[in-house]
Design a protein around this motif. Structure first.
Motif, PDB file in Angstrom:
ATOM      1  N   MET A   1      -2.202   7.427   4.711  1.00 54.88           N
ATOM      2  CA  MET A   1      -2.031   6.197   3.935  1.00 54.88           C
ATOM      3  C   MET A   1      -3.283   5.321   4.042  1.00 54.88           C
ATOM      4  O   MET A   1      -3.689   4.704   3.049  1.00 54.88           O
TER       5      MET A   1
ATOM      6  N   SER B   1      -5.835   6.772   1.801  1.00 56.22           N
ATOM      7  CA  SER B   1      -5.451   6.571   0.402  1.00 56.22           C
ATOM      8  C   SER B   1      -5.690   5.122  -0.006  1.00 56.22           C
ATOM      9  O   SER B   1      -6.106   4.844  -1.131  1.00 56.22           O
ATOM     10  N   ARG B   2      -5.442   4.203   0.923  1.00 57.29           N
ATOM     11  CA  ARG B   2      -5.679   2.781   0.658  1.00 57.29           C
ATOM     12  C   ARG B   2      -7.164   2.543   0.426  1.00 57.29           C
ATOM     13  O   ARG B   2      -7.567   1.864  -0.514  1.00 57.29           O
TER      14      ARG B   2
ATOM     15  N   LEU C   1      -3.169   3.198  -3.497  1.00 55.17           N
ATOM     16  CA  LEU C   1      -1.809   2.737  -3.239  1.00 55.17           C
ATOM     17  C   LEU C   1      -1.297   1.744  -4.288  1.00 55.17           C
ATOM     18  O   LEU C   1      -0.092   1.534  -4.402  1.00 55.17           O
ATOM     19  N   ASP C   2      -2.222   1.148  -5.060  1.00 57.28           N
ATOM     20  CA  ASP C   2      -1.768   0.259  -6.135  1.00 57.28           C
ATOM     21  C   ASP C   2      -1.451   1.056  -7.399  1.00 57.28           C
ATOM     22  O   ASP C   2      -0.950   0.512  -8.370  1.00 57.28           O
TER      23      ASP C   2
ATOM     24  N   GLU D   1       2.466  -0.246   4.942  1.00 59.70           N
ATOM     25  CA  GLU D   1       2.046  -0.806   3.661  1.00 59.70           C
ATOM     26  C   GLU D   1       1.833   0.323   2.639  1.00 59.70           C
ATOM     27  O   GLU D   1       1.164   1.305   2.934  1.00 59.70           O
ATOM     28  N   GLY D   2       2.412   0.160   1.479  1.00 53.46           N
ATOM     29  CA  GLY D   2       2.248   1.163   0.435  1.00 53.46           C
ATOM     30  C   GLY D   2       3.416   2.134   0.325  1.00 53.46           C
ATOM     31  O   GLY D   2       3.459   2.942  -0.592  1.00 53.46           O
TER      32      GLY D   2
ATOM     33  N   SER E   1       7.026   2.814  -0.787  1.00 51.99           N
ATOM     34  CA  SER E   1       7.920   2.157  -1.737  1.00 51.99           C
ATOM     35  C   SER E   1       9.370   2.603  -1.609  1.00 51.99           C
ATOM     36  O   SER E   1      10.239   2.090  -2.310  1.00 51.99           O
TER      37      SER E   1
END
Lengths: 335, 158
Positions: free
Chosen positions: A218, A221-222, A227-228, A290-291, A293
């Protein structure tokens, strides 16, 4: 050779939604989504499908109907999803590249969308060698990436892979799978980027039992700004016992279970209960990342415990996902 | 040959340089291919390509070579012929789920790409295989495409 999805031309309803499904709505509203894997029956009886779906009532936002998972033959994903959508359920149709070429797959996507399917998960699929028909011909005309692009093309450009035009596009929310837990680890976030470029809007991952590995994925990926651009639902599931866990990591391709988890199961008085506790804890810890969902629950042969696991994890808060009883309650109100 | 294939991917940089030197030569020979006829050149060139790349990369002659974008590890050797990266079934030791005694083609590809100057091509989404091109020479196709697009540019400039 790069072909991205033309986001401006994406079929949308004005809210930026590409489907009219509940899964997309829940995710875009920022609510923690729960999806679950539905085991397909080895039967032609629709009642078996409904019975299998019923155990998730009120606890999941969508059910994934697998497409010959593990290269074993079962009722088809498109048929299960179509049966369930008749009763109002939200389903994720899984499409694997193992058994059908691009002509068959595109036909199924159009047919599935026409039957009320809102979500499609694009997979490469397991090799035929691991399943119950090892003598079958492996097709793999497309791979998960070109499958995503093909379906995104049907929806956004309104054309077949051949370039021939459609009159009405399939309004589907597009998903893909990722496995951050197997090599080549350095490539995995870049592969996620490729899937997003090819059209993936949500990602369901392989079983997550290794949080540090998942966090590293993650973080990378961020850093890549991914992640958005998509919703990530890590895969979780209860382990029935230390022996099952050991068997799974040896025999199920892509499943990575750290030794610490197996030792914890071995040390437990009731391994089955401990397996569920581990699952609940993992869901709670994943939610904090974070990220993330939502979660995708794969409880093979333990489907009956999914509701309890979700309830105890507390991730839904006071939200109750749609179930057929919601419709009945509405009917009563109107009566 | 399997061991040679692994060796080639581990020396991806050398093969990248070799191909960078080789490609302009094939493209420059366009007048020759044109006078012989691309169709007639297909047989000897196809044979030569099959021999060289077959030996080095276990080339399957898909006719649309992507070695530059796959770290010099031929993705057609993947049992699922994945063109865009590894599947989710790679074993923890980096071997293939279908042939557990063999290295995953894409693990080799990723490592190979890290050694190449243009290795980031591995991040580009590849089109699905055009099965009509199977067995044909990628080299000739590159030569033809490059010269034809060059000719088009020149015409447009006029």
């Amino acid at each position: 050779m790069t072909i991205g999805v033309d986001h401006d031309k994406r079929v949308s309803d004005g809210l930026g939604h590409s489907s009219s499904g509940r899964l997309e709505r829940v995710l875009r509203a920022g609510q923690f989504a729960v999806t679950a894997e539905l085991a397909p029956p080895d039967s032609a009886n629709p009642e078996e499908v409904y019975a299998r779906a019923r155990v998730f009532d009120g606890y999941v936002d969508a059910m994934n109907a697998t497409d010959g998972s593990g290269a074993n033959c079962h009722m088809s994903s498109v048929a299960m999803c179509a049966l369930l959508s008749r009763r109002g359920y939200e389903t994720v149709m899984q499409v694997s590249c193992r058994d059908r070429n691009r002509i068959a797959i595109q036909g199924d996507v159009l047919g599935g969308a026409a039957l009320g399917i809102n979500n499609i998960l694009c997979l490469t699929g397991d090799g035929v060698q691991v399943g119950d028909h090892p003598q079958a011909k492996p097709v793999f005309d497309l791979d998960s990436m070109s499958l995503l692009e093909t379906v995104a093309g049907l929806r956004d450009k309104q054309v077949f892979a051949s370039g021939r035009a459609l009159s009405d596009p399939p309004r589907v929310f597009l998903g893909a799978a990722e496995n951050p837990f197997v090599p080549p680890h350095g490539f995995r976030p870049h592969r996620l980027a490729k899937k997003i470029a090819a059209g993936a809007q949500f990602i369901q991952t392989q079983y997550c039992f290794d949080l540090s590995r998942f966090r590293a994925f993650m973080d990378q990926s961020r850093d890549l700004g991914l992640l958005d651009k998509c919703f990530i639902l890590p895969g979780v599931g209860p382990l029935a016992s230390a022996r099952t866990a050991e068997w799974m990591r040896r025999h199920v391709p892509g499943v990575h279970i750290p030794d610490a988890i197996i030792r914890r199961l071995e040390g437990a008085r009731d391994q089955r209960v401990e397996g569920r506790n581990i699952c609940i804890e993992l869901i709670q810890q994943l939610r904090e990342i974070e990220g993330v969902s939502g979660v995708h629950v794969m409880a093979h042969r333990q489907e009956a415990y999914v509701a309890d696991i979700i309830e105890k994890s507390g991730v839904l808060g006071d939200r109750a996902p749609w179930s057929p009883s919601c419709n009945k309650a509405l009917e009563k109100q109107h009566a | 040959m399997y061991s040679l294939r692994l060796w080639a991917a581990r020396h991806a940089r050398v093969f990248e340089l070799t191909y960078r030197a080789f490609e302009p030569v094939v493209v420059k020979l366009h007048p020759l291919w044109k006078s012989v006829g691309y169709r007639r050149a297909e047989k000897p060139m196809g044979k030569l390509e099959r021999l060289c790349k077959g030996l080095l990369f276990d080339c399957q002659m898909c006719g649309q070579c992507a070695l530059s974008a796959t770290g010099m590890s031929c993705s057609m050797n993947c049992p699922k012929t994945m063109r865009n990266g590894p599947c989710g079934g790679v074993l923890q030791n980096g071997n293939c789920e279908v042939y557990p005694e063999k290295r995953c083609v894409w693990v080799e590809a990723w490592e190979g790409s890290r050694k190449m100057r243009g290795g980031d091509a591995i991040r580009v989404v590849q089109l699905p295989v055009d099965h009509r091109l199977k067995g044909s020479s990628s080299w000739l196709r590159v030569a033809r495409d490059a010269s034809e697009s060059g000719e088009r540019h020149r015409e447009a400039a006029r």
